[in-house]
Design an enzyme around this catalytic site. Structure first.
Site, mmCIF file in Angstrom:
data_model
loop_
_atom_site.group_PDB
_atom_site.id
_atom_site.type_symbol
_atom_site.label_atom_id
_atom_site.label_comp_id
_atom_site.label_asym_id
_atom_site.label_seq_id
_atom_site.Cartn_x
_atom_site.Cartn_y
_atom_site.Cartn_z
ATOM 1 N N ASP A 93 -33.874 -17.413 24.148
ATOM 2 C CA ASP A 93 -33.279 -16.892 25.389
ATOM 3 C C ASP A 93 -34.320 -16.531 26.449
ATOM 4 O OD1 ASP A 93 -30.847 -17.134 24.153
ATOM 5 O OD2 ASP A 93 -30.737 -15.043 23.545
ATOM 6 N N GLY B 276 -34.122 -6.935 19.876
ATOM 7 C CA GLY B 276 -33.725 -5.994 18.820
ATOM 8 C C GLY B 276 -34.875 -5.723 17.868
ATOM 9 N N ARG C 159 -14.061 -31.859 30.578
ATOM 10 C CA ARG C 159 -14.319 -31.801 29.135
ATOM 11 C C ARG C 159 -15.435 -30.792 28.873
ATOM 12 N NH1 ARG C 159 -10.273 -34.276 28.992
ATOM 13 N NH2 ARG C 159 -9.765 -36.159 27.799
HETATM 14 O O1 F6P Z 1 -31.295 -15.707 19.469
HETATM 15 C C1 F6P Z 1 -30.499 -15.394 20.564
HETATM 16 C C2 F6P Z 1 -29.238 -16.161 20.499
HETATM 17 O O2 F6P Z 1 -29.606 -17.478 20.399
HETATM 18 C C3 F6P Z 1 -28.261 -15.967 21.647
HETATM 19 O O3 F6P Z 1 -28.434 -16.794 22.746
HETATM 20 C C4 F6P Z 1 -26.938 -16.158 20.983
HETATM 21 O O4 F6P Z 1 -25.929 -15.516 21.659
HETATM 22 C C5 F6P Z 1 -27.170 -15.555 19.652
HETATM 23 O O5 F6P Z 1 -28.511 -15.799 19.345
HETATM 24 C C6 F6P Z 1 -26.239 -16.011 18.589
HETATM 25 O O6 F6P Z 1 -26.817 -15.955 17.332
HETATM 26 P P1 F6P Z 1 -26.140 -15.481 15.974
HETATM 27 O O7 F6P Z 1 -24.817 -16.141 15.889
HETATM 28 O O8 F6P Z 1 -27.104 -15.934 14.944
HETATM 29 O O9 F6P Z 1 -26.011 -14.010 16.018
#
Ligand code: F6P
Length: 362
Positions: A142, A119, A280
């Site tokens: 990621d 982004g 679990r």
């Molecule tokens: O930075 C990427 C990430 O770690 C993704 O793997 C995850 O889905 C997302 O950020 C969640 O981050 P937030 O809750 O801060 O938007």
């Protein structure tokens, strides 16, 4: 002092934080200020700080002792300035993008350095189209940014996830259970794949390979027949079933909204229903992003940071710093924008996982 095209630059960190951000900030700023004599203006909380002109001139003492610190000294947000077409602060106010351009000008910037994921770099590319000079750095746990072999933050998250899988082994073994561990990665399964291989996961589920619960059940039952009393299932948070992969976006969203808990919980329920094995769930969550970066991320982020400073000095704008075949390069931001680096289905690590007997759910 060597000559520099850039005299003043802005810097911000945007999107989810990742270990190594401070090492990268330090790398950019120390080189730019102390080698080239540039002036660095830091914006708070990502693009939001740039929109609201929350800025401060960064001084060298700020970079002391931050190399090993998690988080970001600049703060971050998930602000997306191009989402607010007009009037981010009411209909009479300038658009977010106009505000950014105005604050870029007000602070006398020659370039803006943005540290972030898809982004952030996509926004950077769009700001470059709007006429601003921008340099991007690839940060995300990621590892899903195109045009770079690796992003900083990934290795730290990988170590955390691997350690968690290691720890789950003993309790899984004591109780003869199936342990499902959900790791981050909404769109790409790099973290699940690498931590699953590193931790010896028996099943690894990625967004790239829709799973069939019957295949997973057969694999777990087969293990049990061979005397294995427990199993570890590593699930990326973006994993999905074969049925879901066939759904249109709207139906998929609806079915996910109705799902109880995250995907790890559903996979555990499905395993119990199919096999009767006690299961679990552990959702690793933000532990993967928090805390001190491992040595690899400190080194990588420092390299990316210093490379960005050298690009600032050359006036080599409109690019994201990247690592390709062990070489630091600048790739046009336009080539990075709006793209996600998924795990290719012929990736050698998928082959490795299968070769050591891991079920990938297909
Ligand atoms: O930075 C990427 C990430 O770690 C993704 O793997 C995850 O889905 C997302 O950020 C969640 O981050 P937030 O809750 O801060 O938007």
């Amino acid at each position: 002092m060597p000559k520099s095209v850039t005299k003043v630059f802005g810097i911000l960190t945007s999107g989810g934080d990742a270990p190594g951000l401070n090492a990268a900030i330090r790398g950019v700023a120390r080189t730019a200020i102390e080698i080239y004599g540039m002036r660095a203006v830091g914006f708070e909380n990502g693009y939001r700080g740039l929109m609201e002109n929350r800025a401060r001139v960064l001084q060298p003492p700020e970079f002391s002792g931050i190399l090993a610190q998690g988080g970001t000294i600049l703060g971050t947000s998930r602000e997306k300035p191009f989402k607010d077409k007009i009037g981010a602060y009411g209909s009479d106010s300038p658009s977010a993008v106009d505000a950014i351009k105005e604050n870029y000008r007000k602070n006398g910037l020659d370039c803006l350095v943005v540290l972030g994921g898809n982004g952030t770099n996509t926004t950077g590319a769009r700001l470059a189209e709007e006429g601003l000079n921008v340099i991007g750095l690839p940060k995300t746990i990621d590892n899903d940014i195109v045009e770079t072999d690796i992003t900083f933050g990934f290795h730290t998250a990988l170590c955390v996830a691997t350690d968690a899988i290691d720890r789950l082994h003993s309790t899984a073994s004591s109780h003869n259970r199936v342990m499902v561990i959900e790791v981050m990665g909404h769109k790409a399964g790099w973290l699940a794949l690498y931590s699953g291989v590193a931790g010896g996961g028996d099943v690894i589920l990625l967004p790239e390979i829709p799973y069939d619960i019957k295949t997973i059940a057969r694999h777990l039952e087969d293990r049990s027949r061979h005397g294995k009393t427990f199993s570890i299932v590593v699930v990326a948070e973006g994993a999905l079933s074969r049925e879901e992969a066939m759904m249109d976006k709207k139906t998929f969203k609806k079915s996910r909204a109705e799902m109880s808990g995250s995907i790890g919980y559903r996979v555990a329920r499905e395993i119990e229903a199919e096999t009767g094995m006690e299961s679990r769930v552990t959702v690793l969550g933000y532990l993967q992003r928090g805390g001190t970066p491992v040595a690899f991320d400190r080194v990588l982020a420092s390299q990316f940071g210093t490379a960005a400073a050298n690009m600032l000095a050359l006036g080599d704008y409109g690019k994201m710093v990247a690592l390709q075949d062990n070489r630091l390069v600048g790739v046009p931001l336009a080539k990075v924008a709006n793209r996600i680096k998924s795990v290719p289905l012929d990736h050698r690590m998928l082959e490795t996982a299968r070769d050591v007997g891991t079920c990938l759910g297909d």
